[in-house]
Design a protein around this motif. Structure first.
Motif, short mmCIF file in Angstrom:
data_model
loop_
_atom_site.label_atom_id
_atom_site.label_comp_id
_atom_site.label_asym_id
_atom_site.label_seq_id
_atom_site.Cartn_x
_atom_site.Cartn_y
_atom_site.Cartn_z
N ARG A 277 6.67 1.03 103.41
CA ARG A 277 7.01 2.12 104.33
C ARG A 277 7.36 1.56 105.71
NH1 ARG A 277 2.35 4.90 103.79
NH2 ARG A 277 3.15 5.65 101.80
N ARG B 12 11.65 1.24 107.60
CA ARG B 12 12.14 1.69 108.90
C ARG B 12 12.93 0.62 109.64
NH1 ARG B 12 10.14 6.36 110.77
NH2 ARG B 12 8.60 7.41 109.45
N GLU C 299 3.24 8.75 109.39
CA GLU C 299 3.73 9.19 108.09
C GLU C 299 2.62 9.15 107.04
OE1 GLU C 299 7.31 8.05 104.94
OE2 GLU C 299 7.22 7.09 106.91
N SER C 300 1.65 8.27 107.26
CA SER C 300 0.51 8.13 106.33
C SER C 300 -0.65 9.04 106.71
CB SER C 300 0.04 6.67 106.31
OG SER C 300 1.10 5.80 105.96
#
Length: 252
Positions: free
Chosen positions: A56, A60, A92-93
């Motif tokens: 993740r 980006r 995001e997590s």
């Protein structure tokens, strides 16, 4: 430098410098980033899949550079982007980075300075260095690449970071300005990379190209860059194989 140098079929010139994409091609970013994330998560009792978080964070990478390539944002170093992307990946997590010590997150982000080379990288680079200028052609900034080289024993002749070019690959200037700084014609420079897209951009800028297979860069379920997709000058199974093919060059 002695010996016979490889003559590029695509550029028609003898190669003088072999430059390398770094993340994924020379070093195994995913294993070390996942390990650092796992350690951080354990210390802070966070429920995280470390490998998925590493992916993740890395996902980006290219999107964060696009505003700089397009001119919508002034240049900032990859260190800055990595740190910004860490915060975004945490959010995001479901983890608020403001609840964590900024210094500790800075240190976690510096893991990108301390990545481990693939087993064939250092011996292969050492062999290539006997007849060619070697260095990174990377989106990493100079201090990051220098720290990585010192930590891992990577024997670069020269380090030209993205902060010297003030642009990120695959913008043509990233390739052309690097060649200019070395005092070389673009066709005398070969980019070796595990990423077909990087090689496509380098070839379009007039550089010679070599594909390096890294089946596990993205883990055991990797689906991309498992074979060369363009008419690159060389296709190699690793950097030692690239060294062997370059050393087998015949006079042009």
């Amino acid at each position: 430098m002695g010996g016979v140098r490889f003559r590029s079929p695509s550029t028609g010139r003898s190669i003088r410098a072999v430059l390398f994409d770094t993340f994924g091609t020379v070093v195994d970013w995913r294993t070390d980033i996942a390990s650092a994330v796992a350690g951080y998560a354990e210390r802070h009792r966070l429920e995280l899949d470390a490998a998925a978080f590493a992916d993740r964070w890395r996902d980006r990478y290219q999107p964060s550079m696009e505003p700089i390539r397009s001119g919508a944002r002034e240049f900032v170093t990859l260190d800055t982007l990595h740190r910004e992307n860490l915060d975004a990946a945490l959010l995001e997590s479901g983890i608020d980075p403001s609840d964590h010590d900024a210094g500790e997150l800075d240190e976690l982000s510096r893991t990108w300075h301390e990545l481990t080379p693939w087993p064939d990288s250092v011996p292969g680079l050492t062999a290539i260095r006997s007849d060619y200028i070697i260095g990174p052609l990377s989106n990493g900034n100079t201090s990051l690449l220098l720290d990585m080289a010192k930590n891992a024993g990577i024997p670069w002749d020269v380090i030209i970071g993205s902060d010297m070019n003030r642009i990120y690959k695959p913008h043509p200037r990233a390739y052309l300005h690097t060649a200019q700084l070395l005092g070389l014609h673009p066709g005398e420079v070969m980019l070796a990379a595990a990423h077909n897209g990087d090689l496509e951009a380098a070839q379009a800028a007039g550089l010679a190209t070599a594909f390096i297979l890294r089946r596990l860069e993205h883990g055991p379920h990797q689906t991309t860059d498992l074979a060369p997709t363009g008419s690159w000058d060389i296709s190699a199974t690793g950097i030692t194989d690239l060294a062997a093919q370059l050393c087998a060059a015949s006079p042009g």
